[in-house]
Design a protein around this motif. Structure first.
Motif, PDB file in Angstrom:
ATOM      1  N   ALA A   1       3.966   2.018   1.472  1.00 24.59           N
ATOM      2  CA  ALA A   1       3.319   3.277   1.057  1.00 24.59           C
ATOM      3  C   ALA A   1       1.818   3.211   1.311  1.00 24.59           C
ATOM      4  O   ALA A   1       1.196   4.192   1.743  1.00 24.59           O
ATOM      5  CB  ALA A   1       3.614   3.552  -0.415  1.00 24.59           C
TER       6      ALA A   1
ATOM      7  N   ALA B   1       9.926  11.090  -2.630  1.00 20.78           N
ATOM      8  CA  ALA B   1       9.959   9.678  -3.023  1.00 20.78           C
ATOM      9  C   ALA B   1      10.330   9.468  -4.487  1.00 20.78           C
ATOM     10  O   ALA B   1      10.684   8.361  -4.891  1.00 20.78           O
ATOM     11  CB  ALA B   1       8.601   9.028  -2.735  1.00 20.78           C
TER      12      ALA B   1
ATOM     13  N   PRO C   1      12.303   8.056   0.983  1.00 20.97           N
ATOM     14  CA  PRO C   1      11.538   6.930   0.426  1.00 20.97           C
ATOM     15  C   PRO C   1      11.818   6.772  -1.073  1.00 20.97           C
ATOM     16  O   PRO C   1      12.318   7.687  -1.717  1.00 20.97           O
ATOM     17  CB  PRO C   1      10.089   7.350   0.673  1.00 20.97           C
ATOM     18  N   ASP C   2      11.509   5.593  -1.615  1.00 21.44           N
ATOM     19  CA  ASP C   2      11.702   5.386  -3.055  1.00 21.44           C
ATOM     20  C   ASP C   2      10.420   4.926  -3.746  1.00 21.44           C
ATOM     21  O   ASP C   2      10.436   4.554  -4.910  1.00 21.44           O
ATOM     22  CB  ASP C   2      12.859   4.415  -3.327  1.00 21.44           C
TER      23      ASP C   2
ATOM     24  N   ASN D   1       7.957   4.800  -8.633  1.00 18.94           N
ATOM     25  CA  ASN D   1       9.174   4.485  -7.876  1.00 18.94           C
ATOM     26  C   ASN D   1      10.355   5.247  -8.440  1.00 18.94           C
ATOM     27  O   ASN D   1      10.374   5.608  -9.616  1.00 18.94           O
ATOM     28  CB  ASN D   1       9.474   2.989  -7.938  1.00 18.94           C
TER      29      ASN D   1
ATOM     30  N   THR E   1       4.140   7.121   1.241  1.00 14.15           N
ATOM     31  CA  THR E   1       5.455   6.765   0.692  1.00 14.15           C
ATOM     32  C   THR E   1       6.012   5.556   1.424  1.00 14.15           C
ATOM     33  O   THR E   1       5.658   5.288   2.576  1.00 14.15           O
ATOM     34  CB  THR E   1       6.462   7.926   0.828  1.00 14.15           C
TER      35      THR E   1
ATOM     36  N   LEU F   1       6.122   5.805  -4.149  1.00 13.49           N
ATOM     37  CA  LEU F   1       5.044   6.773  -3.905  1.00 13.49           C
ATOM     38  C   LEU F   1       3.716   6.208  -4.383  1.00 13.49           C
ATOM     39  O   LEU F   1       3.610   5.690  -5.492  1.00 13.49           O
ATOM     40  CB  LEU F   1       5.343   8.079  -4.659  1.00 13.49           C
TER      41      LEU F   1
END
Lengths: 391, 391
Positions: free
Chosen positions: A130, A145, A30-31, A73, A15, A33
């Protein structure tokens, strides 16, 4: 640690944080993956049936070969973004291939606000990070994520005879079961031929993700991806197909339950069980109409055993129920049997008040088919979240 | 004074208070309405399509002759009340005939809570009082007697060439346009043959009461009654039918608008205009899906020009819209044209904030058909009203 997709042999997750969503608040998760398969993997997919499909959906639909993984995302759905959106989805796949060192193809998924172009510099930052972290994201971390208004990460894991199935999901709002209803990424290490993999996914989705509703809205981005890494020695054939499908269904149902539980503003999950129908379609139509009714959903929020609204919603399905034959239970309490039954309202109120999961059961007494639907209540909080979503 | 059904020549209205609803609060309005025609009148009717139909609906459907009027109550819907409910509906008609001195038949309508037997002693008290007051209820007074969660009485009146049409309605929650959607009683003094009367009512309902939604729930009690007293010298024939239908449509649309404006918890009315459709059905399906979407409705409440949700809802109708061809306006602002258009978000927010009626217009650019739908926003107040309806 809760196990999810990262615990499936042959899968590596990483991530990253790109800062994709425009927001004042610093995101504590997190945003981005990246899910990478050690070797190219067979996959199956189920997509939204919305006429308006987000760019990553259009892009992923174009992939028919084996894939090296999935890149996703949160914070921006890349939907209604025209030609540039399509180019951006393709670019996400390319970046995933490049930074993971695996090359194309990658499936792509996005979730978040509709109608804004992806900030590709920040998306690239997230994917790069990531990839650097590949293998480090375990348990619930991959699910974190892809959260948006979700309040907790959603994972499920099950062990079969010589193989496992693990998955993650995100949901919360804009949940309606006219196909897949959110993002969910599943993997198994069993060797599964593509046709059987697709068949199993479709059948399992039908009674899990397609049997839940939060608000009846269908997203432009919904997709369920199922990867088969083939790291196990077990091959799925017609012989052990049912067993595999049952295990997959179990995993999907667990994820579906979590999505409803985390429905925007939800304080209770309601299981709508319709029995004694002439056909499964009839049972499904009645269950769905009840599950979608704002009047039923607000009554559940208010712990009001307002069976009149439930019967009215059932009748509104327009599939030929006979009022005089219907029996309606909330929990163990019989409230209606062709007419009002003999019950103590305070007792039913108490049951609803004290339960986080309410069962509403209708017996139509017309046949032998049944269907179960999951829904949640409609609260002030749902209105707040969605009236203030972008502010 | 606003004119309504009582101002139609040949109609006499009376209201009474029976104390039908169990409540601590003293009701400051009547709960029983008697509408009597001087001489037996032709009528037309449109009923709910819910599989579950309230006793007064079942009873009224059995009437095919001319009628002496309508008897109605608020506070109890007499729905899901079995055989006893049917007997009670019949008894209401008998009491109306007796106390008015007109005798049978009377149409019957009830609105209020579902699943409780009518307190017939109090219903009789209300009908008796209404009969004693016959001719005294004018203007908005008849409409006040059929209010439940309505916050204002709904009336409309229009003058044609030598005749008038006047009506009243109640609505507010459980509003969905799968047929009539509330109670509405209309009268005209024109002489109208039964077939033309029914045809005009059906066509007018289709673009008025069948083109509004508050919460997508369909009631067990919805009905629209149209009486023709024949006191005017004008007879409606094929010649002046269109003119009559247009006038009737105008009256029904005015009532429909008031119902949406008074939608439970509503702060704004939204007019959803879908143009450029291949067929009227396509336009209606898209407009309806947008009008029903909780995500769109909460965005309107929040004055959020969240066109992504509107486009997503339109796509969810599943009737083949083409994203790249769609143009979307909120008010005069073009927000989307295949992709995000160039607009200033603050300006659109300001328009939404300052308007009590919002126009959302979609041009599908596929053909020449159009349809208009009315809806309202979804607010905290809707949740409060319906979570606390019976407490």
């Amino acid at each position: 640690m809760k196990r999810g997709i990262a615990e499936v042999p042959g899968i590596l997750c990483g991530t990253g944080f790109g800062g994709i969503k425009k927001t004042q608040k610093k995101l504590d998760r997190p945003d981005t993956l990246l899910i990478v398969t050690e070797t190219p993997s067979v996959f199956a997919a189920v997509y939204t049936r919305n006429d308006v499909q987000a760019a990553p959906i259009k892009f992923s639909k174009g992939i028919s070969s084996k894939v090296n993984g999935i890149v996703a995302n949160s914070g921006n759905a890349n939907a209604c973004t025209g030609e540039q959106g399509l180019r951006d989805a393709q670019r996400m796949a390319e970046l995933a291939g490049r930074y993971s060192g695996k090359g194309a193809p990658f499936l792509v998924a996005s979730t978040g606000v509709i109608g804004e172009l992806l900030p590709m510099d920040r998306v690239e930052k997230g994917i790069k990070e990531a990839a650097e972290n590949l293998g480090k994201a375990k348990g619930e971390e991959p699910a974190r994520a892809i959260m948006t208004t979700d309040t907790f990460p959603k994972t499920a894991f099950a062990e079969g005879k010589g193989y496992v199935i693990g998955g993650i999901a995100k949901g919360a709002g804009m949940i309606d079961p006219a196909m897949a209803t959110m993002l969910s990424f599943i993997a198994t290490d069993a060797k599964v031929p593509p046709e059987l993999l697709q068949k199993a996914l479709k059948e399992a989705v039908d009674v899990s993700f397609n049997a839940i509703t939060v608000d009846g809205d269908m997203s432009t981005n919904d997709c369920v991806f199922l990867l088969s890494t083939g790291k196990s020695d077990v091959t799925i054939t017609e012989e052990n197909y049912e067993e595999f499908k049952e295990l997959l269904t179990k995993v999907l149902k667990e994820l579906a339950y979590q999505i409803v539980k985390d429905g925007e503003g939800a304080t209770k999950v309601a299981k709508i069980v319709v029995k004694g129908a002439e056909t499964k379609e009839q049972a499904r139509a009645v269950a769905r109409k009840i599950a979608l009714s704002p009047l039923v959903k607000t009554a559940i929020f208010g712990c009001d055993p307002n069976w009149g609204r439930i019967i009215a919603a059932a009748g509104a399905a327009g599939v030929g129920i006979k009022e005089e034959k219907v029996e309606l239970y909330i929990g163990k309490f019989l409230l209606f049997k062709g007419e009002r039954a003999d019950y103590v309202e305070e007792e039913v109120y108490k049951y609803m008040k004290e339960s986080s999961e309410i069962t509403i059961e209708l017996n139509l007494n017309l046949g032998n088919e049944s269907f179960e639907y999951l829904t949640c209540d409609l609260s002030y909080e749902y209105v707040r979240i969605n009236a203030e979503y972008r502010t």
